[in-house]
Design a protein around this motif. Structure first.
Motif, PDB file in Angstrom:
ATOM      1  N   THR A 382      11.368   2.215   0.223  1.00 55.68           N
ATOM      2  CA  THR A 382      10.720   1.428   1.271  1.00 55.68           C
ATOM      3  C   THR A 382       9.205   1.569   1.198  1.00 55.68           C
ATOM      4  O   THR A 382       8.668   2.687   1.140  1.00 55.68           O
ATOM      5  CB  THR A 382      11.224   1.874   2.652  1.00 55.68           C
ATOM      6  N   ASP A 383       8.534   0.415   1.173  1.00 55.71           N
ATOM      7  CA  ASP A 383       7.072   0.329   1.202  1.00 55.71           C
ATOM      8  C   ASP A 383       6.428   1.080   0.042  1.00 55.71           C
ATOM      9  O   ASP A 383       5.304   1.581   0.160  1.00 55.71           O
ATOM     10  CB  ASP A 383       6.543   0.849   2.543  1.00 55.71           C
ATOM     11  N   LYS A 384       7.148   1.191  -1.105  1.00 57.74           N
ATOM     12  CA  LYS A 384       6.611   1.894  -2.266  1.00 57.74           C
ATOM     13  C   LYS A 384       6.543   0.950  -3.457  1.00 57.74           C
ATOM     14  O   LYS A 384       7.293  -0.027  -3.554  1.00 57.74           O
ATOM     15  CB  LYS A 384       7.484   3.102  -2.632  1.00 57.74           C
ATOM     16  N   ASN A 385       5.640   1.289  -4.410  1.00 58.39           N
ATOM     17  CA  ASN A 385       5.565   0.560  -5.669  1.00 58.39           C
ATOM     18  C   ASN A 385       5.517   1.530  -6.849  1.00 58.39           C
ATOM     19  O   ASN A 385       4.940   1.243  -7.887  1.00 58.39           O
ATOM     20  CB  ASN A 385       4.341  -0.361  -5.687  1.00 58.39           C
ATOM     21  N   THR A 386       6.162   2.693  -6.648  1.00 61.42           N
ATOM     22  CA  THR A 386       6.189   3.729  -7.681  1.00 61.42           C
ATOM     23  C   THR A 386       7.453   3.577  -8.521  1.00 61.42           C
ATOM     24  O   THR A 386       8.558   3.407  -7.983  1.00 61.42           O
ATOM     25  CB  THR A 386       6.166   5.123  -7.034  1.00 61.42           C
ATOM     26  N   ILE A 387       7.292   3.651  -9.858  1.00 55.67           N
ATOM     27  CA  ILE A 387       8.434   3.543 -10.768  1.00 55.67           C
ATOM     28  C   ILE A 387       9.253   4.826 -10.686  1.00 55.67           C
ATOM     29  O   ILE A 387       8.734   5.939 -10.867  1.00 55.67           O
ATOM     30  CB  ILE A 387       7.966   3.310 -12.219  1.00 55.67           C
ATOM     31  N   LYS A 388      10.555   4.674 -10.427  1.00 55.68           N
ATOM     32  CA  LYS A 388      11.437   5.838 -10.360  1.00 55.68           C
ATOM     33  C   LYS A 388      11.745   6.340 -11.765  1.00 55.68           C
ATOM     34  O   LYS A 388      11.811   5.551 -12.717  1.00 55.68           O
ATOM     35  CB  LYS A 388      12.730   5.469  -9.639  1.00 55.68           C
ATOM     36  N   ASP A 433       2.903  -5.465 -10.639  1.00 60.72           N
ATOM     37  CA  ASP A 433       1.797  -4.891 -11.409  1.00 60.72           C
ATOM     38  C   ASP A 433       2.131  -3.477 -11.877  1.00 60.72           C
ATOM     39  O   ASP A 433       1.724  -3.059 -12.980  1.00 60.72           O
ATOM     40  CB  ASP A 433       0.527  -4.872 -10.557  1.00 60.72           C
ATOM     41  N   ALA A 434       2.889  -2.737 -11.047  1.00 58.92           N
ATOM     42  CA  ALA A 434       3.261  -1.363 -11.427  1.00 58.92           C
ATOM     43  C   ALA A 434       4.173  -1.379 -12.653  1.00 58.92           C
ATOM     44  O   ALA A 434       4.016  -0.565 -13.578  1.00 58.92           O
ATOM     45  CB  ALA A 434       3.945  -0.663 -10.256  1.00 58.92           C
ATOM     46  N   VAL A 435       5.146  -2.302 -12.683  1.00 63.90           N
ATOM     47  CA  VAL A 435       6.053  -2.388 -13.833  1.00 63.90           C
ATOM     48  C   VAL A 435       5.281  -2.807 -15.077  1.00 63.90           C
ATOM     49  O   VAL A 435       5.446  -2.232 -16.162  1.00 63.90           O
ATOM     50  CB  VAL A 435       7.205  -3.363 -13.537  1.00 63.90           C
ATOM     51  N   LYS A 436       4.409  -3.802 -14.954  1.00 65.96           N
ATOM     52  CA  LYS A 436       3.648  -4.254 -16.118  1.00 65.96           C
ATOM     53  C   LYS A 436       2.716  -3.154 -16.615  1.00 65.96           C
ATOM     54  O   LYS A 436       2.581  -2.942 -17.839  1.00 65.96           O
ATOM     55  CB  LYS A 436       2.857  -5.509 -15.756  1.00 65.96           C
ATOM     56  N   ASP A 437       2.076  -2.451 -15.670  1.00 64.92           N
ATOM     57  CA  ASP A 437       1.165  -1.375 -16.058  1.00 64.92           C
ATOM     58  C   ASP A 437       1.920  -0.276 -16.806  1.00 64.92           C
ATOM     59  O   ASP A 437       1.421   0.278 -17.791  1.00 64.92           O
ATOM     60  CB  ASP A 437       0.489  -0.812 -14.805  1.00 64.92           C
TER      61      ASP A 437
END
Length: 483
Positions: A382-388, A433-437
């Motif tokens: 929730t409310d995160k954009n960090t890759i697990k 953007d997190a996944v692409k980065d």
């Protein structure tokens, strides 16, 4: 009088030729098969060519003619006459449609004429003419194809050339006054042609024709080239003028005509039980007497029993209800779905089987197989954009496959429905953007331009956002490999 008679003839023939532009049939044909608005596109063909031979008396109208309508015959007090001239020739006919056609005419004949008053001359001459004319079927136009079936009445008008040689003589002493020599000029033929169908090959008829010439010299005399004196008539020829002061000359004929209809397997329609019985499958009727529209058979009107029988014979089979159901919502109907209870959001093949994205990528790396369209999801808290951590190996394999096979990758970011639309759009963009980065900076993707990104916030959920499990499934970035 001469001028008036020629004007009357020209007006009558011109009126007949103008009829097609405004005339309508006085009465519809009595054949039940006839439809005046139908077009003929059936399998039956018709013969269209014919050839005619004609012969009959000819008559001259011009300056050297004693009376307007009746030729002068030889009497005890007159050694010259205007009668006794004849013509003959051939005509090639082409029927373009039931109402309209064309004819090519060639005729050869002789002419005579005399005039006591003013001229005191007579002339004799020979001619040959050729012309091309258009025809209109007046009988068919006014009465249709089935009334007076055996008759054909055509009016025609055209253009042609006359080649003539005439000599004028003094009426008293027989002195030769002038010779035209061999000359030619334009003509406009107008006429009326009446035919009766005798057999499938032959017609007999009459042809009445008046040829208007572009010359006043057909009788070797220019009209009006005289000077009257108290005691005699003195002819002063106007040799410098092509035409005189009077009307242009004309000539005509009335002839008997025999026509042979060309074409193969000729037919002549006969009556059966008082109606014309057409049998086009046995041969070819001629377009001179047969309107193609009568060959169109009326459609068969089915009875209620026949319609019911046809409906039952063509009734489609019942549709299997499984074709309309998709229980697991994976886009494959239950009729074809091999795994009809796939988890929501699963990526499946055409038979509904769940595809393992990670296994597919590893297999493609090992075998060098070309890229295919296949999906996977990277889930977020929730409310995160960090890759697990559990997705890192899969993303590294995707980057390796893209570097090796040149695949492209489409990324689409999503959120659950909590928070405002503006916030969710921004959050879905941060996740993409997190996944692409990660692919570029951590997984080693060499060409970032092969990654296509998009973000939709909470507008494209794949599960029910009213439940906790549904909220989790909607917090995702979709990966789609492209060739």
């Amino acid at each position: 009088m001469k001028k008036v008679s020629q004007l009357i003839c020209s007006f009558a023939l011109g009126s007949m030729m103008a009829l097609p532009s405004f005339a309508q049939p006085l009465e519809q044909p009595n054949s039940p098969d006839y439809n005046p608005k139908a077009t003929y596109d059936g399998p039956y063909k018709l013969n269209t060519w014919s050839i005619s031979a004609h012969f009959g008396p000819s008559m001259f109208f011009g300056d050297l003619r004693e009376y307007d309508f009746w030729p002068v015959t030889k009497t005890s007090s007159d050694s010259h006459k205007e009668s006794g001239t004849f013509q003959g020739g051939l005509t090639i006919n082409k029927q373009l449609s039931y109402l309209f056609g064309a004819r090519l005419d060639g005729s050869i004949g002789n002419l005579r004429g005399m005039k006591r008053r003013n001229y005191n001359r007579y002339f004799e001459g020979d001619y040959f003419d050729v012309s091309l004319a258009g025809t209109v079927n007046l009988k068919g136009l006014l009465m249709g194809p089935n009334k007076m079936k055996r008759w054909k009445v055509d009016a025609y008008v055209g253009v042609g050339q006359i080649f003539y040689d005439a000599t004028a003589y003094d009426l008293t002493g027989g002195i030769k006054l002038r010779e035209t020599g061999k000359k030619n000029d334009w003509i406009i033929p107008t006429g009326l042609n009446i035919n009766y169908e005798v057999s499938k090959r032959f017609d007999i008829g009459l042809d009445f024709r008046l040829n208007h010439t572009n010359s006043d010299y057909l009788d070797a005399t220019y009209g009006g080239d005289y000077d009257r004196t108290p005691n005699s008539f003195v002819i002063e020829d106007q040799k410098t003028s092509r035409k005189g002061n009077s009307e242009l000359d004309s000539y005509g004929y009335g002839s008997i005509q025999l026509t042979y209809k060309l074409g193969k397997k000729a037919l002549k329609v006969a009556k059966t039980d008082g109606k014309w019985d057409y049998k086009p499958e046995e041969g070819y009727y001629h377009l001179r007497y047969t309107d193609p529209k009568v060959l169109i058979k009326p459609p068969k009107i089915l009875t209620l029993e026949e319609m019911d029988s046809v409906a039952k014979a063509n009734r489609p089979e019942d549709i299997d209800p499984r074709l309309l159901l998709d229980t697991d919502g994976d886009g494959v109907s239950d009729f074809f779905d091999k795994e009809p209870n796939s988890p929501a959001g699963s990526v499946v093949d055409g038979s509904g089987r769940v595809l393992d994205f990670d296994s597919y990528v590893k297999n493609a790396l090992a075998t060098g197989a070309a890229c295919s369209e296949i999906f996977a999801n990277v889930m977020f808290d929730t409310d995160k954009n960090t890759i697990k951590p559990e997705y890192e190996e899969m993303l590294k394999n995707v980057a390796a496959l893209m570097n090796k096979n040149g695949c492209r990758l489409q990324l689409a970011g999503h959120t659950d429905r909590r928070a405002s639309d503006r916030y969710n759009i921004a959050l879905s963009r941060r996740r993409v953007d997190a996944v692409k980065d990660y692919l570029v900076n951590q997984a080693g993707l060499t060409d970032p331009s092969k990654v296509i990104v998009d973000y939709f916030g909470s507008f494209k959920p794949i599960a029910d956002s009213g439940r906790r499990e549904g909220l989790q499934k909607n917090r995702r970035v979709e990966l789609k490999l492209l060739p």
